[in-house]
Design a protein around this motif. Structure first.
Motif, mmCIF file in Angstrom:
data_model
loop_
_atom_site.group_PDB
_atom_site.id
_atom_site.type_symbol
_atom_site.label_atom_id
_atom_site.label_comp_id
_atom_site.label_asym_id
_atom_site.label_seq_id
_atom_site.Cartn_x
_atom_site.Cartn_y
_atom_site.Cartn_z
ATOM 1 N N ASP A 1 0.812 -1.206 0.000
ATOM 2 C CA ASP A 1 0.000 0.000 0.000
ATOM 3 C C ASP A 1 0.850 1.261 0.000
ATOM 4 N N SER A 2 2.149 1.092 0.143
ATOM 5 C CA SER A 2 3.026 2.252 0.231
ATOM 6 C C SER A 2 3.090 3.034 -1.069
ATOM 7 N N MET A 3 2.516 2.518 -2.131
ATOM 8 C CA MET A 3 2.487 3.219 -3.406
ATOM 9 C C MET A 3 1.085 3.757 -3.711
ATOM 10 N N GLY A 4 0.198 3.717 -2.722
ATOM 11 C CA GLY A 4 -1.152 4.241 -2.903
ATOM 12 C C GLY A 4 -1.192 5.756 -2.778
ATOM 13 N N VAL A 5 -2.345 6.321 -3.081
ATOM 14 C CA VAL A 5 -2.530 7.779 -3.066
ATOM 15 C C VAL A 5 -2.230 8.363 -1.685
ATOM 16 N N LYS A 6 -2.698 7.699 -0.626
ATOM 17 C CA LYS A 6 -2.478 8.230 0.730
ATOM 18 C C LYS A 6 -0.999 8.335 1.073
ATOM 19 N N ALA A 7 -0.191 7.450 0.538
ATOM 20 C CA ALA A 7 1.250 7.492 0.809
ATOM 21 C C ALA A 7 1.976 8.405 -0.174
ATOM 22 N N MET A 8 1.614 8.345 -1.437
ATOM 23 C CA MET A 8 2.383 9.056 -2.463
ATOM 24 C C MET A 8 2.069 10.546 -2.543
ATOM 25 N N LEU A 9 0.828 10.929 -2.342
ATOM 26 C CA LEU A 9 0.465 12.345 -2.485
ATOM 27 C C LEU A 9 1.206 13.251 -1.503
ATOM 28 N N PRO A 10 1.220 12.935 -0.196
ATOM 29 C CA PRO A 10 1.977 13.812 0.706
ATOM 30 C C PRO A 10 3.471 13.836 0.406
ATOM 31 N N LEU A 11 4.018 12.703 -0.020
ATOM 32 C CA LEU A 11 5.436 12.670 -0.365
ATOM 33 C C LEU A 11 5.725 13.536 -1.591
ATOM 34 N N ALA A 12 4.857 13.442 -2.588
ATOM 35 C CA ALA A 12 5.049 14.236 -3.804
ATOM 36 C C ALA A 12 4.960 15.727 -3.493
ATOM 37 N N VAL A 13 4.021 16.088 -2.644
ATOM 38 C CA VAL A 13 3.884 17.502 -2.255
ATOM 39 C C VAL A 13 5.103 17.946 -1.454
ATOM 40 N N ALA A 14 5.495 17.140 -0.471
ATOM 41 C CA ALA A 14 6.615 17.512 0.402
ATOM 42 C C ALA A 14 7.918 17.679 -0.373
ATOM 43 N N THR A 15 8.149 16.801 -1.343
ATOM 44 C CA THR A 15 9.409 16.872 -2.082
ATOM 45 C C THR A 15 9.392 17.918 -3.186
ATOM 46 N N SER A 16 8.246 18.509 -3.465
ATOM 47 C CA SER A 16 8.177 19.478 -4.560
ATOM 48 C C SER A 16 7.889 20.904 -4.104
ATOM 49 N N ILE A 17 7.807 21.124 -2.815
ATOM 50 C CA ILE A 17 7.511 22.474 -2.323
ATOM 51 C C ILE A 17 8.608 23.456 -2.724
ATOM 52 N N ASP A 18 9.860 23.010 -2.675
ATOM 53 C CA ASP A 18 10.933 23.914 -3.083
ATOM 54 C C ASP A 18 10.824 24.295 -4.562
ATOM 55 N N ALA A 19 10.207 23.430 -5.363
ATOM 56 C CA ALA A 19 10.006 23.740 -6.777
ATOM 57 C C ALA A 19 9.013 24.890 -6.957
ATOM 58 N N LEU A 20 8.126 25.066 -6.008
ATOM 59 C CA LEU A 20 7.201 26.192 -6.040
ATOM 60 C C LEU A 20 7.969 27.508 -5.984
ATOM 61 N N ALA A 21 8.945 27.566 -5.100
ATOM 62 C CA ALA A 21 9.772 28.771 -4.989
ATOM 63 C C ALA A 21 10.598 28.986 -6.253
ATOM 64 N N VAL A 22 11.062 27.896 -6.854
ATOM 65 C CA VAL A 22 11.808 28.012 -8.108
ATOM 66 C C VAL A 22 10.907 28.603 -9.192
ATOM 67 N N GLY A 23 9.652 28.193 -9.208
ATOM 68 C CA GLY A 23 8.701 28.738 -10.181
ATOM 69 C C GLY A 23 8.521 30.239 -10.012
ATOM 70 N N ILE A 24 8.491 30.693 -8.778
ATOM 71 C CA ILE A 24 8.393 32.133 -8.514
ATOM 72 C C ILE A 24 9.627 32.834 -9.080
ATOM 73 N N THR A 25 10.785 32.238 -8.869
ATOM 74 C CA THR A 25 12.020 32.786 -9.416
ATOM 75 C C THR A 25 11.971 32.814 -10.943
ATOM 76 N N PHE A 26 11.431 31.750 -11.537
ATOM 77 C CA PHE A 26 11.295 31.718 -12.994
ATOM 78 C C PHE A 26 10.457 32.889 -13.492
ATOM 79 N N ALA A 27 9.423 33.255 -12.738
ATOM 80 C CA ALA A 27 8.590 34.389 -13.134
ATOM 81 C C ALA A 27 9.408 35.677 -13.148
ATOM 82 N N PHE A 28 10.256 35.849 -12.155
ATOM 83 C CA PHE A 28 11.086 37.050 -12.078
ATOM 84 C C PHE A 28 12.121 37.083 -13.198
ATOM 85 N N LEU A 29 12.633 35.919 -13.579
ATOM 86 C CA LEU A 29 13.665 35.831 -14.610
ATOM 87 C C LEU A 29 13.089 35.741 -16.021
ATOM 88 N N GLN A 30 11.775 35.700 -16.106
ATOM 89 C CA GLN A 30 11.056 35.589 -17.381
ATOM 90 C C GLN A 30 11.506 34.369 -18.189
#
Length: 187
Positions: A98-127
């Motif tokens: 079950d470790s590959m189910g939605v309940k396990a994978m969704l929080p992991l995917a969000v947690a490991t990609s939060i820093d990418a959100l900040a990178v996206g903001i930087t991308f906006a500034f750099l056009q």
């Protein structure tokens, strides 16, 4: 932004997902192509989605996001890590697949990609041209995550419960590292 710079960013962003994918591979008894695909799609998809969202959020929410991203990642990774440790200590083998189910994978995917959100903001500034950038990040993360699941599974087949315990500790330490870096304690 050059292709080389984008590659370095993509690999850097995917390292958390790669490490977590190794941990997920540890918990799968019989690795199937669907496990590799699930990890790749979750992690690669979120690593592409988050910078896209960050790009559209832009300047107006920058301070809000960057002031809380480390806490969100720390809490999510810590909770998931403690859960993995608990399962390893209890010998809870029926939940391993079950470790590959939605309940396990969704929080992991969000947690490991939060820093990418900040990178996206930087991308906006750099056009930066956002479509090719997020596609490149997503594909890079997909490939590294898929490889991580396989690597973790090969390792995990030999050590089972100890590997699950180790995976939980790694997740907790990753969350702690993210928190300490953002608080300026680690350089």
């Amino acid at each position: 932004m050059s292709l080389w710079e984008l590659f370095v960013i993509a690999v850097g962003l995917s390292m958390d997902a790669f490490a977590v994918s190794i941990c997920k591979g540890l918990s799968v008894r019989r690795l199937k192509p669907k496990h590799v695909l699930i990890a790749g799609l979750y992690f690669g998809g979120f690593q592409a989605l988050m910078p896209l969202l960050g790009y559209f959020l832009g300047k107006q929410f920058q301070s809000l996001i960057t002031s809380a991203d480390h806490w969100i990642a720390f809490i999510l990774l810590g909770l998931i890590g403690f859960n993995m440790i608990r399962e390893a200590r209890n010998g809870d083998e029926e939940n391993l697949n079950d470790s590959m189910g939605v309940k396990a994978m969704l929080p992991l995917a969000v947690a490991t990609s939060i820093d990418a959100l900040a990178v996206g903001i930087t991308f906006a500034f750099l056009q930066v041209q956002i479509a090719p950038a997020v596609s490149f990040i997503g594909v890079t993360t997909f490939l590294l995550s898929a490889a991580g699941v396989k690597i973790g599974n090969v390792f995990g087949m030999k050590y089972k419960a100890k590997a699950e315990l180790f995976g939980g500790i790694v997740l907790i330490l990753m969350g702690l590292k993210i928190l300490l870096e953002h608080l300026g304690i680690l350089g």
